[in-house]
Design a protein around this motif. Structure first.
Motif, short mmCIF file in Angstrom:
data_model
loop_
_atom_site.label_atom_id
_atom_site.label_comp_id
_atom_site.label_asym_id
_atom_site.label_seq_id
_atom_site.Cartn_x
_atom_site.Cartn_y
_atom_site.Cartn_z
N ILE A 155 2.53 -9.93 -5.63
CA ILE A 155 2.34 -8.66 -4.92
C ILE A 155 1.79 -7.59 -5.87
O ILE A 155 1.13 -6.64 -5.44
CB ILE A 155 3.67 -8.20 -4.28
CG1 ILE A 155 3.39 -7.15 -3.20
CG2 ILE A 155 4.65 -7.67 -5.33
CD1 ILE A 155 4.60 -6.81 -2.37
N GLY A 156 2.03 -7.77 -7.16
CA GLY A 156 1.53 -6.80 -8.14
C GLY A 156 0.02 -6.77 -8.24
O GLY A 156 -0.54 -5.83 -8.84
N ARG A 157 -0.66 -7.76 -7.65
CA ARG A 157 -2.13 -7.79 -7.71
C ARG A 157 -2.79 -6.96 -6.62
O ARG A 157 -4.02 -6.89 -6.56
CB ARG A 157 -2.60 -9.25 -7.62
CG ARG A 157 -2.04 -10.15 -8.71
CD ARG A 157 -2.96 -11.30 -9.04
NE ARG A 157 -3.25 -12.14 -7.88
CZ ARG A 157 -2.59 -13.26 -7.56
NH1 ARG A 157 -1.57 -13.65 -8.33
NH2 ARG A 157 -2.92 -13.98 -6.52
N LEU A 158 -1.99 -6.33 -5.76
CA LEU A 158 -2.54 -5.53 -4.66
C LEU A 158 -2.91 -4.15 -5.18
O LEU A 158 -2.19 -3.16 -4.98
CB LEU A 158 -1.52 -5.44 -3.51
CG LEU A 158 -1.07 -6.79 -2.92
CD1 LEU A 158 -0.01 -6.57 -1.85
CD2 LEU A 158 -2.26 -7.56 -2.34
N LYS A 159 -4.03 -4.07 -5.85
CA LYS A 159 -4.40 -2.86 -6.59
C LYS A 159 -4.72 -1.67 -5.67
O LYS A 159 -4.73 -0.52 -6.15
CB LYS A 159 -5.61 -3.14 -7.49
CG LYS A 159 -5.36 -4.25 -8.52
CD LYS A 159 -4.14 -3.95 -9.39
CE LYS A 159 -3.91 -5.04 -10.44
NZ LYS A 159 -2.68 -4.79 -11.24
N ASN A 160 -4.98 -1.90 -4.39
CA ASN A 160 -5.30 -0.81 -3.47
C ASN A 160 -4.15 -0.45 -2.54
O ASN A 160 -4.28 0.42 -1.69
CB ASN A 160 -6.53 -1.16 -2.63
CG ASN A 160 -7.81 -1.17 -3.44
OD1 ASN A 160 -8.15 -0.18 -4.08
ND2 ASN A 160 -8.50 -2.31 -3.47
N LEU A 161 -3.01 -1.13 -2.70
CA LEU A 161 -1.88 -0.89 -1.80
C LEU A 161 -1.32 0.51 -2.01
O LEU A 161 -0.97 0.90 -3.12
CB LEU A 161 -0.77 -1.93 -2.05
CG LEU A 161 0.36 -1.93 -1.01
CD1 LEU A 161 -0.13 -2.41 0.34
CD2 LEU A 161 1.52 -2.81 -1.48
N LYS A 162 -1.22 1.27 -0.91
CA LYS A 162 -0.71 2.64 -0.96
C LYS A 162 0.65 2.79 -0.30
O LYS A 162 1.42 3.67 -0.68
CB LYS A 162 -1.71 3.61 -0.31
CG LYS A 162 -3.03 3.73 -1.05
CD LYS A 162 -3.93 4.76 -0.38
CE LYS A 162 -5.24 4.92 -1.16
NZ LYS A 162 -6.13 5.95 -0.53
N HIS A 163 0.94 1.95 0.69
CA HIS A 163 2.18 2.09 1.46
C HIS A 163 2.90 0.75 1.53
O HIS A 163 2.36 -0.21 2.08
CB HIS A 163 1.89 2.59 2.87
CG HIS A 163 1.11 3.87 2.90
ND1 HIS A 163 1.69 5.11 2.80
CD2 HIS A 163 -0.23 4.09 3.02
CE1 HIS A 163 0.75 6.04 2.85
NE2 HIS A 163 -0.42 5.44 2.97
N LEU A 164 4.09 0.68 0.97
CA LEU A 164 4.92 -0.52 1.04
C LEU A 164 6.20 -0.14 1.79
O LEU A 164 7.04 0.62 1.28
CB LEU A 164 5.25 -1.03 -0.36
CG LEU A 164 6.13 -2.29 -0.46
CD1 LEU A 164 5.53 -3.44 0.35
CD2 LEU A 164 6.33 -2.69 -1.92
N LEU A 165 6.34 -0.67 3.01
CA LEU A 165 7.41 -0.27 3.90
C LEU A 165 8.42 -1.40 4.02
O LEU A 165 8.14 -2.44 4.62
CB LEU A 165 6.84 0.08 5.28
CG LEU A 165 5.66 1.09 5.27
CD1 LEU A 165 5.19 1.37 6.69
CD2 LEU A 165 6.03 2.37 4.55
N LEU A 166 9.61 -1.20 3.47
CA LEU A 166 10.64 -2.24 3.42
C LEU A 166 11.97 -1.74 4.01
O LEU A 166 13.02 -2.31 3.72
CB LEU A 166 10.87 -2.67 1.96
CG LEU A 166 9.65 -3.28 1.26
CD1 LEU A 166 9.88 -3.34 -0.25
CD2 LEU A 166 9.34 -4.67 1.80
N SER A 167 11.93 -0.71 4.83
CA SER A 167 13.17 -0.18 5.39
C SER A 167 13.82 -1.21 6.31
O SER A 167 13.15 -2.02 6.95
CB SER A 167 12.90 1.11 6.17
OG SER A 167 12.03 0.88 7.25
N GLN A 168 15.15 -1.19 6.34
CA GLN A 168 15.96 -2.07 7.19
C GLN A 168 15.80 -3.55 6.84
O GLN A 168 16.07 -4.41 7.69
CB GLN A 168 15.65 -1.84 8.67
CG GLN A 168 15.88 -0.42 9.14
CD GLN A 168 15.58 -0.24 10.60
OE1 GLN A 168 16.21 -0.86 11.45
NE2 GLN A 168 14.59 0.59 10.91
N CYS A 169 15.35 -3.86 5.66
CA CYS A 169 15.30 -5.26 5.21
C CYS A 169 16.68 -5.61 4.65
O CYS A 169 16.94 -5.43 3.44
CB CYS A 169 14.20 -5.46 4.17
SG CYS A 169 12.53 -5.36 4.85
#
Length: 913
Positions: A579-593
């Motif tokens: 997942i660290g290779r997602l150089k353009n990722l701006k929003h990581l939504l992990l609520s309620q996991c």
């Protein structure tokens, strides 16, 4: 049922009707003041000042232009012909409002049976009116009283005025939030409505009844259910409309049902659908409820929301909309249970279908001259489903007349029952950008705020404004009153079908993908295929509420264009290192996991990450590598109960703007937090944090600091001395329960907080002064609560922008100075400040208020024994009604020394200055 214009904003939200001598100076005055304070638009009528025998003028307009009527039934209510006229008018207006208006009575010192004329109290009063007003008019009044709903509303019983007023205000605010369903702008009613009303028989309380409204997509099932809901929900104890059930997590739908019917606190402690079933069953078993379960496509959905009739109180009505009623049959059974009624939706009659088509195509109820036969031919070709009439009508509205015949010929090539093919013809007219945005909305944006979607498109190089305008004109999408996208489920399904035709292996150009139950075999698959990595142009990847998906494939690291990864409420228990290779990722939504307990170290390589949302997750530890997220602006950790500390590296988040720790398990803040030079919002309420690091005082950008309501046993014990360095602070909320080892605690000097707009100080028992308070020139809201050591406040005359001042339970406070010059001051609330030597001198239009009332006996005893009592007796005021609202609380039975001048207004209210 086909798509009147939505109700315009009514002038008044509440109309109060009462008999003046019974409640004017007591309960009604208290209730009215609290309503106004809460911003409720209320019309207060006083029947004693009415003349004549007809309702007219301002009163008539107010009755017609009010959403909620509240008659306050007292013993003398029925002796007033004006009160009876108003009730009759309320009943009449409510019956004609299609559920947009309702009556919520208050039974002040009478019982519902008195109002229903089952006792002599109101019956005798009515009989006395017959000689003067005639039997016909009096019968109309009596019939109206009987019609007043008694299941809704409130009874005084053993409640105090303050307690009952709070209950009423709370329920009114919930109702005024907009619980009525929005209806289509071009509604054409059919006979379906009357037939369904007969089947429901909402006035019968003999048993629970389920009504299944079934028919093909686009025929108007949800619209019909919405009309029924709006029209009849006031006849039930509580109600809930559960939208488009398959598109939401079942647990979330259960929580909405409970919140709508039992209040927001009823969902506490619910962790899975079995908890939800138990809470629904126990909470609603004695309540008459109206529930709509919309767009059911599996029996298991209904089983977990409204599984049995014995879950609900007698008289309840459960409406289910579904395409195929056989979906609800148990295996081996071919008929529905006795308490289930089925209503099949059929196509609209031809005349009403032409009317609906005309409204969309020609913006009128009838076709223009010479166009009737053409309209009839179009309707005959496409069928009489409201959805196709709306979409095709909108298509003709945007087609030049010379192309009508060609368009009609195209429509004739599609069998009129093939709704999807008819809709597809409209979609084919979209250009590439319009189609891409249409598919985005169908897959991701239904129910989403248009502003956020706009951001996503612009980040992908699209300018969406003109495309959205086209989609609106073609009736393919709508935007609701909350600025959220809405799309008919038939249109939505078509959009998702178009996307699904391109499988993973052939979807290299796809910018988005949505994983749903139709994409994967959810019974046998708990992870995504490796081919996900082929979607090299993917910008948004959404897997909402899929508890069976427990991991992502390593190939997810190949999604080099990905901007948003939404895994909310999924079963993910680990994230791949890739997942660290997602150089353009701006929003990581992990609520309620709930299964996610940690993050990989590679998370620190997400160099573009702006938002990391871990709310309500069971995360236990954050990796030190999080400090390398140089662009992170929002770190959301609220309700992370298992997270007890933050890594020191958090101080390296140079771009962090918001840190939300409220209700988390965090008990200590690292000193490195003082390095967050761009931090604007720090929320740490309801945590075990007991020390705010001194280093935080150097964060000059901080705009909001909320450290309120820390639990007993771990209070905030230290504030940074450099708090006056918070030059940008506009909100400060602090609660200090005790300060160990400090006999004379001090709040740091606040004088340099020139931008502070809100200050709340709660439970400083030994605090003696608030340095710099009088210099907060931008302050708009000031609340000082339970600061029992303060004897005098600073001169407040420089707080020119102050609008609200609350002084609560400051029992040693003797003086409040400087309010007279504050022309912006709207409200001053003082409760239990017993040592005050004088009331503050306030501007003319400032409301000076408290929720304390004198006891009748205390007031009589005190007034009779003072000089004031002698003055009153000399003025023949011995019979003054002692149900008075007072400005200050009495200390037992003695009036403070500032009760030296009295003024009795024309309405009988006694005030002091």
């Amino acid at each position: 049922m086909a798509p009147s214009a939505n109700t315009l904003r009514m002038e008044f939200e509440v109309f109060l009707s009462f008999r003046g001598p019974d409640t004017r100076n007591t309960f009604t005055s208290c209730l009215y003041s609290d309503m106004v304070e809460k911003g409720i638009r209320v019309f207060k009528d006083d029947e004693e000042f009415r003349v004549g025998q007809k309702i007219s003028g301002q009163l008539l307009r107010a009755l017609a232009d009010t959403q909620i009527y509240i008659p306050i039934f007292s013993k003398g209510f029925a002796s007033s012909p004006w009160c009876l006229r108003e009730v009759a008018h309320m009943v009449d207006c409510t019956s004609k409002s299609d559920g947009r208006k309702e009556i919520l009575p208050i039974f002040f010192d009478v019982e519902p049976d008195d109002v229903k004329l089952k006792t002599n109290l109101y019956r005798d009063a009515l009989s006395k009116h017959e000689k003067k007003y005639g039997s016909i008019e009096v019968k109309r009044w009596g019939d109206a009283l009987v019609e007043v709903p008694t299941r809704a509303g409130w009874k005084l019983e053993r409640k105090g005025y303050g307690e009952l007023t709070k209950l009423i205000i709370r329920e009114l605010l919930l109702k005024l939030k907009g619980k009525n369903r929005s209806l289509p702008d071009h509604l054409v009613e059919t006979d379906d409505l009357k037939r369904v009303e007969t089947l429901l028989d909402v006035d019968s309380n003999d048993h629970v009844r389920f009504l299944i409204i079934h028919g093909v997509g686009g025929i108007g099932k949800s619209t019909l259910a919405s009309i029924i809901f709006n029209r009849f929900r006031s006849k039930f104890d509580c109600s809930s409309f559960l939208d488009d059930v398959p598109c939401q997590g079942l647990l979330d739908v259960q929580k909405k049902l409970l919140s709508d019917t039992l209040g927001s606190t009823s969902i506490d402690g619910i962790h899975d659908p079995n908890d939800g079933i138990d809470r629904i069953r126990r909470g609603l078993i004695n309540k008459k409820v109206l529930v709509v379960v919309d767009n059911v496509d599996k029996k298991s959905q209904l089983d977990k929301l409204a599984g049995r009739c014995d879950w609900f109180g007698s008289g309840s009505r459960i409406i289910i909309t579904i395409r195929d009623k056989n979906t609800l049959l148990d295996k081996g059974y071919q008929i529905l249970p006795n308490n289930y009624l089925a209503y099949p939706m059929l196509e609209m009659p031809i005349d009403q279908a032409i009317q609906l088509f005309s409204r969309h195509a020609f913006r009128s109820d009838t076709p223009p001259e010479g166009c009737y036969n053409f309209s009839k031919e179009v309707v005959s070709s496409i069928g009489r489903l409201p959805l196709t009439l709306e979409v095709v009508g909108s298509r003709f509205a945007n087609t030049i007349r010379s192309e009508w015949d060609e368009t009609l010929e195209d429509l004739k090539q599609v069998p009129h029952r093939r709704v999807r093919k008819t809709l597809m013809m409209s979609i084919k007219r979209l250009d590439d950008i319009e189609k891409a945005i249409f598919l985005d909305i169908a897959c991701f944006c239904i129910g989403e705020d248009k502003t956020y979607a706009d951001y996503m498109w612009r980040s992908s190089g699209y300018s969406p404004r003109s495309a959205i305008d086209v989609l609106l004109l073609m009736s393919l999408i709508k935007i609701d009153e909350f600025n959220r996208f809405w799309m008919h489920d038939e249109v939505r399904d078509l959009g998702r079908y178009i996307v699904k035709e391109e499988n993973f292996e052939d979807a290299g150009e796809r910018r988005w993908v949505r994983i749903d139950e139709n994409t994967l075999d959810m019974q046998s698959c708990n992870k995504l295929p490796e081919t996900v990595g082929n979607l090299k142009y993917l910008t948004k990847f959404e897997i909402p509420f899929h508890h069976r998906i427990i991991q992502l494939p390593p190939s997810v690291g190949k999604l080099e264009s990905l901007i948003q990864l939404d895994l909310r409420a999924s079963g993910i228990f680990v994230l791949p290192d890739s997942i660290g290779r997602l150089k353009n990722l701006k929003h990581l939504l992990l609520s309620q996991c709930n299964d996610l307990h940690g993050l990989p170290d590679s998370i620190g390589e997400l160099e573009s990450l702006v938002e990391l949302d871990l709310k309500f997750s069971r995360i236990c530890v954050l990796p030190n590598s999080i400090g390398r997220l140089n662009n992170l602006k929002h770190l959301l950790l609220s309700e992370c109960k298992n997270l007890h500390e933050l890594p020191v590296s958090i101080g390296e988040l140079d771009s962090l703007v918001e840190l939300d720790l409220k209700l988390s398990g965090i008990s200590i803040l690292p000193d490195s937090i003082g390095n967050l030079k761009r931090l604007k919002v720090l929320k740490m309420s309801f945590t075990k944090i007991h020390t705010i690091p001194c280093a935080l005082g150097g964060v000059e950008t901080l705009e909001e600091l909320d450290a309120s309501f820390c639990p007993q046993g771990s209070p905030i014990s230290m504030l940074p001395r450099k708090i006056n360095g918070f030059f940008s602070l506009h909100t400060l909320r602090i609660a200090i329960i005790s300060i160990s080892g400090c006999l004379t605690p001090r709040v740091p000097n606040l004088s340099r907080l020139k931008r502070l707009q809100e200050l709340r100080l709660h439970e400083f028992p030994k605090l003696e002064e608030i340095p710099g308070l009088g210099e907060l020139e931008s302050l708009k809201f000031l609340q000082i609560s339970e600061c029992s050591g303060i004897e005098q406040l600073s001169d407040l005359s420089k707080l020119k922008k102050l609008r609200h001042l609350e002084l609560l339970f400051c029992r040693k406070l003797r003086a409040i100075e400087g309010l007279k010059e504050l022309n912006s001051l709207k409200n001053v609330k003082i409760i239990d400040c017993m040592s005050l030597e004088s009331l503050p001198n306030v501007p003319t239009f400032t409301k000076l208020d408290t929720d304390w009332r004198l006891r009748r006996e205390a007031a009589k005893l005190t007034i009779q024994s003072t000089v004031l009592g002698k003055r009153m007796r000399r003025r023949n005021l011995q019979n003054l009604n002692m149900n008075i609202l007072c400005m200050m609380r009495l200390n037992k039975y003695s009036l403070p020394i500032w009760y030296n001048i009295c003024c009795i207004r024309h309405d009988g209210i006694l005030t002091f200055s």
